[in-house]
Design a protein around this motif. Structure first.
Motif, short mmCIF file in Angstrom:
data_model
loop_
_atom_site.label_atom_id
_atom_site.label_comp_id
_atom_site.label_asym_id
_atom_site.label_seq_id
_atom_site.Cartn_x
_atom_site.Cartn_y
_atom_site.Cartn_z
N VAL A 66 0.81 -1.22 0.00
CA VAL A 66 0.00 0.00 0.00
C VAL A 66 0.85 1.27 0.00
CG1 VAL A 66 -1.98 -1.09 1.12
CG2 VAL A 66 -0.22 0.02 2.53
N ARG A 67 2.14 1.12 0.20
CA ARG A 67 3.01 2.30 0.11
C ARG A 67 3.20 2.75 -1.33
NH1 ARG A 67 7.76 -0.43 3.56
NH2 ARG A 67 7.15 -2.05 2.07
N GLN A 68 2.75 1.90 -2.27
CA GLN A 68 2.83 2.21 -3.70
C GLN A 68 1.41 2.30 -4.27
OE1 GLN A 68 5.84 2.76 -4.96
NE2 GLN A 68 6.80 2.14 -3.01
N PRO A 69 1.23 3.01 -5.39
CA PRO A 69 -0.09 3.06 -6.03
C PRO A 69 -0.64 1.66 -6.27
CG PRO A 69 1.37 4.65 -7.07
CD PRO A 69 2.23 3.84 -6.12
N ILE A 70 -1.91 1.47 -6.00
CA ILE A 70 -2.53 0.14 -6.08
C ILE A 70 -3.11 -0.08 -7.47
CG2 ILE A 70 -4.32 -1.36 -5.12
CD1 ILE A 70 -4.05 0.24 -2.50
N GLU A 71 -2.60 -1.08 -8.16
CA GLU A 71 -3.09 -1.47 -9.48
C GLU A 71 -3.36 -2.97 -9.45
OE1 GLU A 71 -3.83 0.55 -11.80
OE2 GLU A 71 -2.81 2.40 -11.16
N LEU A 72 -4.59 -3.36 -9.65
CA LEU A 72 -4.97 -4.78 -9.62
C LEU A 72 -5.33 -5.23 -11.02
CD1 LEU A 72 -7.18 -4.89 -6.40
CD2 LEU A 72 -4.71 -5.16 -6.60
N GLU A 73 -4.50 -6.08 -11.58
CA GLU A 73 -4.77 -6.61 -12.91
C GLU A 73 -5.68 -7.83 -12.83
OE1 GLU A 73 -1.05 -7.43 -14.74
OE2 GLU A 73 -0.35 -5.34 -14.67
N LYS A 74 -6.49 -7.99 -13.85
CA LYS A 74 -7.36 -9.17 -13.99
C LYS A 74 -8.39 -9.28 -12.87
CE LYS A 74 -3.74 -11.81 -16.35
NZ LYS A 74 -2.93 -13.05 -16.37
N VAL A 75 -8.75 -8.16 -12.26
CA VAL A 75 -9.81 -8.13 -11.26
C VAL A 75 -10.90 -7.20 -11.77
CG1 VAL A 75 -10.47 -7.57 -8.89
CG2 VAL A 75 -8.22 -8.56 -9.35
N ASN A 76 -12.11 -7.70 -11.81
CA ASN A 76 -13.24 -6.89 -12.28
C ASN A 76 -13.74 -6.03 -11.12
OD1 ASN A 76 -15.37 -5.86 -13.77
ND2 ASN A 76 -16.71 -7.59 -13.31
N ILE A 77 -13.28 -4.80 -11.05
CA ILE A 77 -13.60 -3.89 -9.95
C ILE A 77 -14.85 -3.09 -10.29
CG2 ILE A 77 -12.70 -2.03 -8.50
CD1 ILE A 77 -9.86 -2.94 -9.42
N THR A 78 -15.78 -3.00 -9.33
CA THR A 78 -17.03 -2.29 -9.57
C THR A 78 -17.26 -1.26 -8.46
OG1 THR A 78 -18.56 -3.66 -8.25
CG2 THR A 78 -17.92 -4.50 -10.43
N PRO A 79 -18.12 -0.26 -8.70
CA PRO A 79 -18.44 0.73 -7.66
C PRO A 79 -19.15 0.15 -6.45
CG PRO A 79 -18.99 1.59 -9.84
CD PRO A 79 -18.68 0.13 -10.01
N ASP A 80 -19.71 -1.06 -6.59
CA ASP A 80 -20.41 -1.69 -5.46
C ASP A 80 -19.47 -2.43 -4.52
OD1 ASP A 80 -22.94 -0.85 -6.34
OD2 ASP A 80 -23.09 -2.56 -7.71
N ASP A 81 -18.20 -2.47 -4.84
CA ASP A 81 -17.24 -3.20 -4.01
C ASP A 81 -17.00 -2.47 -2.69
OD1 ASP A 81 -17.11 -4.95 -6.11
OD2 ASP A 81 -15.19 -4.22 -6.87
N VAL A 82 -16.40 -3.18 -1.75
CA VAL A 82 -16.12 -2.63 -0.42
C VAL A 82 -14.65 -2.81 -0.11
CG1 VAL A 82 -16.63 -2.81 2.06
CG2 VAL A 82 -18.47 -3.17 0.38
N ILE A 83 -14.06 -1.79 0.51
CA ILE A 83 -12.66 -1.86 0.95
C ILE A 83 -12.61 -1.86 2.47
CG2 ILE A 83 -10.42 -0.70 0.99
CD1 ILE A 83 -11.20 0.62 -1.68
N PHE A 84 -11.88 -2.81 3.02
CA PHE A 84 -11.52 -2.81 4.44
C PHE A 84 -10.03 -2.49 4.51
CE2 PHE A 84 -15.11 -5.68 4.10
CZ PHE A 84 -15.92 -5.34 5.19
N ASN A 85 -9.71 -1.34 5.05
CA ASN A 85 -8.30 -0.94 5.09
C ASN A 85 -7.71 -1.24 6.46
OD1 ASN A 85 -5.81 0.13 4.58
ND2 ASN A 85 -6.46 2.27 4.58
N PHE A 86 -6.96 -2.35 6.53
CA PHE A 86 -6.30 -2.78 7.76
C PHE A 86 -4.78 -2.63 7.69
CE2 PHE A 86 -9.81 -6.26 8.29
CZ PHE A 86 -10.74 -5.27 8.58
N ALA A 87 -4.24 -2.40 6.51
CA ALA A 87 -2.78 -2.41 6.34
C ALA A 87 -2.15 -1.30 7.19
CB ALA A 87 -2.42 -2.21 4.87
N ALA A 88 -1.22 -1.67 8.03
CA ALA A 88 -0.60 -0.68 8.92
C ALA A 88 0.65 -1.26 9.57
CB ALA A 88 -1.58 -0.24 10.01
N VAL A 89 1.55 -0.38 9.93
CA VAL A 89 2.62 -0.70 10.88
C VAL A 89 2.08 -0.27 12.24
CG1 VAL A 89 4.93 -0.10 11.67
CG2 VAL A 89 4.50 -0.47 9.24
#
Length: 337
Positions: A66-89
């Motif tokens: 997550v320290r770099q721009p997030i680019e997900l190839e071959k994933v069908n991303i839609t506006p209805d998706d949900v993000i849970f952001n847990f990544a942390a030090v």
């Protein structure tokens, strides 16, 4: 519909993935992390992965920093998706100051930019009680944050980054959670260390028995996350996540002893004496994880108010003691880890 969990290999992410798999078995769950499930962390001594040998992670793993721009190839991303952001030090003490800022702040920026690019409208962000700062006074959601550690500062800034993302469109939904001590199977944290210290006759009350330690069971926390997704339409909401009222260290110790059948006398040690001992052990490399910084954390209350959560309409599945018993059962009634 997709669920994206940054830091999904970790303790909370693993439990959330299991719950999502049960509740929404047809949904696609993606674990965005730099650590594969079941992999030890070389930077953390005696670390045990949240996912144990022989178990399978219920999410599709995608290497993602997550320290770099997030680019997900071959994933069908839609506006209805949900993000849970847990990544942390998050382990503190334990990292150079710069690492908290680099991961927690840059990560928040990149996660929100990813959501912006793909029109995703729902984010659940797990913050911390560290933005309140270390003090004995009761902290409510309206309390002015006064962080006094790099970790707490970085988490508060990350909250503001997520809030800015939400403010850019009225239909965006942001839930920010500030959990107390999260305990349960695979935590590798404070409760696990406490249990083994009691069991090994190494724990003493460090200068006081009435230190308040707000806490929540991991299974309760992830259930609450899904509850808020279903009962929150738009805007920003902030919740402290802990049992109400919060428990003292003595109440926690006695509950652990009852649930696990430990017949152990836990002595009291004056504060000045235990700090001297911790300083000596720290000079020897902190065997058993004992050092002055950790002892100071034990002596300061995490006095967090959980009344807003209690009034949210969510019904807890476990009392505190039932949660400990369920955790113990998850370890075949052998231990808490």
């Amino acid at each position: 519909m997709n669920y994206f969990i940054t830091g999904g290999t970790g303790f909370i992410g693993t439990h959330l993935t299991s719950l999502l798999h049960k509740v929404h078995p047809k949904a696609k769950v993606y674990n965005l992390d730099i650590v594969k499930p079941g992999t030890p962390l070389p930077a953390v001594k005696d670390y045990k992965p949240a996912l144990r040998e022989g178990k399978e992670h219920a999410a599709t793993f995608i290497y993602c920093d997550v320290r770099q721009p997030i680019e997900l190839e071959k994933v069908n991303i839609t506006p209805d998706d949900v993000i849970f952001n847990f990544a942390a030090v998050h382990r503190t003490p334990g990292h150079p100051d710069s690492e908290y800022f680099e991961t927690n702040i840059r990560g928040a920026e990149n996660v929100c930019a990813f959501a912006e690019r793909h029109g995703i409208k729902k984010i659940v962000f797990t913050s911390s009680i560290a933005p309140y700062g270390a003090a004995e006074e009761l902290k409510e959601e309206t309390t002015l944050p006064m962080p006094n550690t790099p970790y707490g500062i970085s988490k508060l800034v990350a909250e503001k980054i997520h809030q800015n993302w939400q403010a850019s469109a009225e239909d965006r939904q942001l839930t920010i959670l500030r959990p107390g001590v999260v305990f349960g199977k695979g935590e590798n944290g404070n409760f696990t260390r406490l249990y083994w210290s009691i069991r090994g006759h190494r724990f003493m009350y460090p200068g006081r028995k009435d230190t308040i330690k707000a806490c929540i069971y991991v299974k309760e926390l992830v259930r609450f996350m899904l509850y808020r997704l279903e009962h929150h339409d738009s805007g920003v909401e902030l919740y402290n996540c802990c049992y109400e009222p919060a428990y003292t260290i003595e109440q926690i110790v006695e509950a652990m002893k009852r649930v696990t059948g430990m017949n152990v006398n836990v002595p009291y040690m004056p504060g000045w004496l235990i700090m001297s001992a911790a300083g000596a052990l720290g000079a020897l490399g902190s065997p058993m994880g004992i050092c002055p910084a950790r002892v100071r954390k034990l002596q300061i209350s995490t006095n967090i108010c959980g009344k807003k959560l209690a009034a949210s309409g969510y019904h807890f599945c476990y009392t505190f003691e039932e949660a400990l018993a369920d955790w113990y059962k998850d370890n075949n009634n052998q231990c808490l880890e």
